[in-house]
Design a protein around this motif. Structure first.
Motif, PDB file in Angstrom:
ATOM      1  N   VAL A  61       0.493 -10.442  -3.168  1.00 44.25           N
ATOM      2  CA  VAL A  61      -0.304  -9.508  -2.366  1.00 44.25           C
ATOM      3  C   VAL A  61       0.604  -8.378  -1.884  1.00 44.25           C
ATOM      4  CG1 VAL A  61      -1.654  -9.244  -0.255  1.00 44.25           C
ATOM      5  CG2 VAL A  61      -1.980 -11.258  -1.712  1.00 44.25           C
ATOM      6  N   GLU A  78      -4.730 -14.570  -1.993  1.00 43.59           N
ATOM      7  CA  GLU A  78      -5.911 -13.980  -2.606  1.00 43.59           C
ATOM      8  C   GLU A  78      -5.934 -12.485  -2.357  1.00 43.59           C
ATOM      9  OE1 GLU A  78      -8.440 -15.212  -4.431  1.00 43.59           O
ATOM     10  OE2 GLU A  78      -7.404 -17.133  -4.520  1.00 43.59           O
ATOM     11  N   CYS A  79      -5.976 -11.723  -3.436  1.00 45.51           N
ATOM     12  CA  CYS A  79      -6.193 -10.289  -3.240  1.00 45.51           C
ATOM     13  C   CYS A  79      -7.549  -9.900  -3.798  1.00 45.51           C
ATOM     14  CB  CYS A  79      -5.085  -9.473  -3.896  1.00 45.51           C
ATOM     15  SG  CYS A  79      -5.007  -9.697  -5.667  1.00 45.51           S
ATOM     16  N   ALA A  80      -8.366 -10.908  -4.122  1.00 43.80           N
ATOM     17  CA  ALA A  80      -9.705 -10.606  -4.640  1.00 43.80           C
ATOM     18  C   ALA A  80     -10.478  -9.821  -3.597  1.00 43.80           C
ATOM     19  CB  ALA A  80     -10.447 -11.893  -4.980  1.00 43.80           C
ATOM     20  N   MET A  81     -11.227  -8.870  -4.060  1.00 41.06           N
ATOM     21  CA  MET A  81     -11.942  -8.013  -3.142  1.00 41.06           C
ATOM     22  C   MET A  81     -13.125  -8.758  -2.558  1.00 41.06           C
ATOM     23  SD  MET A  81     -12.481  -4.131  -3.552  1.00 41.06           S
ATOM     24  CE  MET A  81     -13.604  -3.137  -2.588  1.00 41.06           C
ATOM     25  N   SER A  82     -13.166  -8.777  -1.273  1.00 34.05           N
ATOM     26  CA  SER A  82     -14.286  -9.389  -0.571  1.00 34.05           C
ATOM     27  C   SER A  82     -15.238  -8.286  -0.163  1.00 34.05           C
ATOM     28  CB  SER A  82     -13.749 -10.118   0.655  1.00 34.05           C
ATOM     29  OG  SER A  82     -14.775 -10.263   1.603  1.00 34.05           O
ATOM     30  N   LEU A  88     -15.095  -4.961   7.201  1.00 35.60           N
ATOM     31  CA  LEU A  88     -14.961  -3.518   7.233  1.00 35.60           C
ATOM     32  C   LEU A  88     -14.438  -2.985   5.906  1.00 35.60           C
ATOM     33  CD1 LEU A  88     -15.204  -1.200   9.332  1.00 35.60           C
ATOM     34  CD2 LEU A  88     -12.766  -1.506   9.754  1.00 35.60           C
ATOM     35  N   SER A  89     -15.040  -1.911   5.454  1.00 38.95           N
ATOM     36  CA  SER A  89     -14.577  -1.254   4.235  1.00 38.95           C
ATOM     37  C   SER A  89     -14.542   0.247   4.479  1.00 38.95           C
ATOM     38  CB  SER A  89     -15.531  -1.588   3.085  1.00 38.95           C
ATOM     39  OG  SER A  89     -15.080  -1.005   1.896  1.00 38.95           O
ATOM     40  N   HIS A  90     -13.480   0.881   4.015  1.00 42.27           N
ATOM     41  CA  HIS A  90     -13.281   2.296   4.295  1.00 42.27           C
ATOM     42  C   HIS A  90     -12.322   2.844   3.256  1.00 42.27           C
ATOM     43  CE1 HIS A  90     -12.185   5.990   6.428  1.00 42.27           C
ATOM     44  NE2 HIS A  90     -10.928   5.623   6.361  1.00 42.27           N
ATOM     45  N   ARG A 140      -4.003  -4.598  -3.908  1.00 48.39           N
ATOM     46  CA  ARG A 140      -5.122  -4.444  -2.983  1.00 48.39           C
ATOM     47  C   ARG A 140      -6.430  -5.022  -3.504  1.00 48.39           C
ATOM     48  NH1 ARG A 140      -4.315  -0.933   1.218  1.00 48.39           N
ATOM     49  NH2 ARG A 140      -6.141  -2.087   1.959  1.00 48.39           N
ATOM     50  N   ALA A 141      -6.526  -5.285  -4.788  1.00 48.34           N
ATOM     51  CA  ALA A 141      -7.721  -5.922  -5.363  1.00 48.34           C
ATOM     52  C   ALA A 141      -7.400  -6.344  -6.783  1.00 48.34           C
ATOM     53  CB  ALA A 141      -8.905  -4.953  -5.359  1.00 48.34           C
ATOM     54  N   VAL A 159     -12.052   1.536  -7.825  1.00 47.07           N
ATOM     55  CA  VAL A 159     -11.502   0.831  -6.659  1.00 47.07           C
ATOM     56  C   VAL A 159      -9.974   0.951  -6.664  1.00 47.07           C
ATOM     57  CG1 VAL A 159     -11.105  -1.486  -5.691  1.00 47.07           C
ATOM     58  CG2 VAL A 159     -13.412  -0.789  -6.385  1.00 47.07           C
ATOM     59  N   LEU A 160      -9.399   1.249  -5.506  1.00 51.93           N
ATOM     60  CA  LEU A 160      -7.939   1.219  -5.379  1.00 51.93           C
ATOM     61  C   LEU A 160      -7.479  -0.227  -5.526  1.00 51.93           C
ATOM     62  CD1 LEU A 160      -5.344   2.982  -4.281  1.00 51.93           C
ATOM     63  CD2 LEU A 160      -5.639   1.383  -2.378  1.00 51.93           C
ATOM     64  N   VAL A 161      -6.681  -0.499  -6.537  1.00 48.86           N
ATOM     65  CA  VAL A 161      -6.257  -1.881  -6.785  1.00 48.86           C
ATOM     66  C   VAL A 161      -4.793  -2.117  -6.435  1.00 48.86           C
ATOM     67  CG1 VAL A 161      -8.041  -2.476  -8.471  1.00 48.86           C
ATOM     68  CG2 VAL A 161      -5.962  -1.275  -9.243  1.00 48.86           C
ATOM     69  N   LEU A 212     -11.702   3.783  13.860  1.00 49.22           N
ATOM     70  CA  LEU A 212     -12.936   3.455  13.119  1.00 49.22           C
ATOM     71  C   LEU A 212     -13.749   2.409  13.870  1.00 49.22           C
ATOM     72  CD1 LEU A 212     -11.881   3.178   9.361  1.00 49.22           C
ATOM     73  CD2 LEU A 212     -12.969   5.096  10.538  1.00 49.22           C
ATOM     74  N   ARG A 272      -5.816   4.574   5.033  1.00 51.72           N
ATOM     75  CA  ARG A 272      -6.717   5.214   4.072  1.00 51.72           C
ATOM     76  C   ARG A 272      -7.613   4.224   3.340  1.00 51.72           C
ATOM     77  NH1 ARG A 272      -3.520   7.652   0.024  1.00 51.72           N
ATOM     78  NH2 ARG A 272      -5.350   8.810  -0.619  1.00 51.72           N
ATOM     79  N   PHE A 273      -7.123   2.987   3.226  1.00 53.21           N
ATOM     80  CA  PHE A 273      -7.873   2.015   2.430  1.00 53.21           C
ATOM     81  C   PHE A 273      -8.034   0.714   3.214  1.00 53.21           C
ATOM     82  CE2 PHE A 273      -5.484   4.776  -0.479  1.00 53.21           C
ATOM     83  CZ  PHE A 273      -6.544   5.367  -1.159  1.00 53.21           C
ATOM     84  N   VAL A 274      -9.261   0.429   3.573  1.00 50.97           N
ATOM     85  CA  VAL A 274      -9.588  -0.801   4.295  1.00 50.97           C
ATOM     86  C   VAL A 274     -10.535  -1.565   3.387  1.00 50.97           C
ATOM     87  CG1 VAL A 274     -10.510  -1.772   6.425  1.00 50.97           C
ATOM     88  CG2 VAL A 274      -9.449   0.509   6.456  1.00 50.97           C
ATOM     89  N   GLN A 275     -10.083  -2.673   2.848  1.00 55.41           N
ATOM     90  CA  GLN A 275     -10.908  -3.409   1.882  1.00 55.41           C
ATOM     91  C   GLN A 275     -10.371  -4.820   1.719  1.00 55.41           C
ATOM     92  OE1 GLN A 275     -10.169  -0.732  -1.495  1.00 55.41           O
ATOM     93  NE2 GLN A 275      -8.615  -2.134  -2.298  1.00 55.41           N
ATOM     94  N   GLY A 276     -11.275  -5.731   1.349  1.00 56.98           N
ATOM     95  CA  GLY A 276     -10.859  -7.100   1.049  1.00 56.98           C
ATOM     96  C   GLY A 276     -10.157  -7.787   2.203  1.00 56.98           C
ATOM     97  N   GLY A 277     -10.435  -7.350   3.416  1.00 52.68           N
ATOM     98  CA  GLY A 277      -9.838  -7.993   4.573  1.00 52.68           C
ATOM     99  C   GLY A 277      -8.455  -7.475   4.938  1.00 52.68           C
ATOM    100  N   MET A 278      -7.999  -6.425   4.227  1.00 51.94           N
ATOM    101  CA  MET A 278      -6.666  -5.879   4.510  1.00 51.94           C
ATOM    102  C   MET A 278      -6.703  -4.353   4.584  1.00 51.94           C
ATOM    103  SD  MET A 278      -4.208  -8.258   2.132  1.00 51.94           S
ATOM    104  CE  MET A 278      -4.995  -9.767   1.562  1.00 51.94           C
ATOM    105  N   LEU A 288       1.239  -3.606   5.809  1.00 51.57           N
ATOM    106  CA  LEU A 288       0.011  -4.227   5.331  1.00 51.57           C
ATOM    107  C   LEU A 288      -0.484  -5.122   6.459  1.00 51.57           C
ATOM    108  CD1 LEU A 288      -1.834  -4.468   2.808  1.00 51.57           C
ATOM    109  CD2 LEU A 288      -0.532  -6.513   2.190  1.00 51.57           C
ATOM    110  N   VAL A 347      -7.409  -6.996   8.497  1.00 53.93           N
ATOM    111  CA  VAL A 347      -8.506  -6.322   9.182  1.00 53.93           C
ATOM    112  C   VAL A 347      -8.979  -7.201  10.344  1.00 53.93           C
ATOM    113  CG1 VAL A 347     -10.911  -5.590   8.906  1.00 53.93           C
ATOM    114  CG2 VAL A 347      -9.238  -5.074   7.125  1.00 53.93           C
TER     115      VAL A 347
END
Lengths: 267, 267
Positions: A56, A107-111, A115-117, A219-220, A253-255, B202, B234-240, B261, B264
């Motif tokens: 991660v 786990e870096c799988a996208m949930s 919050l998502s931004h 990140r994903a 998606v930013l990965v 946010l 800039r990037f809030v996703q997947g709990g991070m 890192l 969230v």
């Protein structure tokens, strides 16, 4: 019959927290193994130590160049947490420490929960199929390594090899493998240092730009297909520069994000 | 009679590669030591191990919260190079590993030689003297820690404490010490995690945003005076989420970059 990248990052457990691997020929720049490849190799050992959990966040310090041949990797599992396993690694070649790394694996799988931004977007690139591979753009600077990856530079960023740097320290392009090997966390560790340094678009000269430290945040999990990548150096001063990377998958998606601290080429 | 920050980051060598220190009360948020303070404390031990060389790049993984009281720090000098000394550290409290760190220590003094390039500028801020300290802007969220630093938020970014988040995950402001202690590399390690998380602009809610990993690059020795700082997610996703920081000195020189890192907040 495996993919070249998997062959080149094969790591064998030879004892408790001890791994053996081979730095493969052809993944080098002028004889020294590429920094992204080295990160993927040490990352592969750390992933085994983390019982298959994916990186991660991983940080490597580059202490000595690696050449083709055997390496030994010693890992230490510092913390086995519910969410992350934290692991350090020491990669040695011969008598010398070559790389030290630390990372959190999980786990870096996208949930889709929470919050998502997103404040940013993938770089605009010409179609992958219509783009030329880096090796084919006429650059004088064509290390063996470029045959191992399928990097297709944005035409506006590839002029450095023809003495026409863009004047902006940005390097955009596609990343994939020539043999169709799919994208995953390890592939992104490689991709984080697979492009020509963005600084070449200021200097126009393909000098060595040694990496002191490289940190990658996965990140994903990427969807299939080539990654859209962009690398930028904003501050070049005091003999050092940072290079920030972003990778985006086919969904947009930013990965992956990366940052490395490098030494400025001596001119 | 020393400055509070120097007192709180005093590290005593107690053996080969062994240091003792005290996590001081008052540098905490809800009882847990602030991450920037912890980084400065472990960095102070690593700097001693590096024979006084300053941190140029340092990465910490946060494994367990630290409370006021004794800590033991074990260092390892991995490489003693001409330009950099590379050091790892393990900070323990009681029976528990709390922080692992790795860093390269050396000269970060700005050289006027060589390539120089800047694509960025310091954040525009109201005059320092006319700005209110964070503790005085009416925020509900006033950890003890805010008394130890003199953080003056940009008025456009401080509304989160009054239920008026700006809607943009940016946190700008001045950083200095209330007792006039000067800026240096260690102070910038502290500053890298001294502001309210940018994500508060946010969410509007001051929840915990735990740090997994924090990397700081010291890019130049700062001139005297408060630092202009800006932190952005800039990037809030997947709990991070990532949080990137920049610090600028009174000359308008970028003196430090940080990236962490974080998890969230659970809402």
């Amino acid at each position: 019959m495996g993919f070249a990248f998997d062959d080149a990052t094969t790591v064998v457990a030879v004892g408790d927290n001890q791994y053996s691997a081979t730095v493969h020929a052809g993944w080098d720049i002028g004889g020294n193994a590429n920094g992204g490849y080295v990160l993927a190799l040490v990352g592969a050992a750390m992933r085994q130590a983390a019982q298959g959990r994916d990186p991660v966040t991983i940080t490597a310090h580059y202490l000595a160049p690696l050449t083709a041949g055997l390496v030994e990797i010693t890992t230490e599992t510092i913390k086995l947490g519910k969410r992350f396993t934290t692991v350090t690694a020491n990669m040695r070649q011969g008598e010398r420490d070559a790389v030290r790394a630390i990372g959190a694996f999980g786990e870096c799988a996208m949930s889709s929960d929470g919050l998502s931004h997103t404040a940013g977007e993938p770089p605009a690139l010409p179609d992958f199929a219509e783009s030329a591979r880096w090796m084919a753009v006429g650059a004088d600077f064509q290390p063996a390594f470029v045959e191992r990856v399928d990097v297709r530079l944005h035409p506006e960023d590839s002029g450095f090899g023809r003495g026409q740097p863009s004047g902006t320290a940005v390097m955009r392009g596609w990343f994939s493998f020539p043999d169709g090997r799919s994208m995953d966390a390890l592939a992104m560790l490689l991709a984080a240092d697979s492009f020509p340094p963005a600084i070449f678009n200021l200097t126009g000269t393909p000098d060595r730009v040694p990496t002191i430290e490289l940190t990658v945040h996965v990140r994903a999990q990427p969807t299939p297909g080539p990654l859209r990548c962009v690398f930028t150096s904003r501050f070049v001063q005091g003999g050092m520069l940072e290079e920030d990377g972003e990778m985006w998958d086919s969904r947009g998606v930013l990965v992956c994000q990366s940052r490395q601290l490098r030494l400025v080429p001596r001119t």
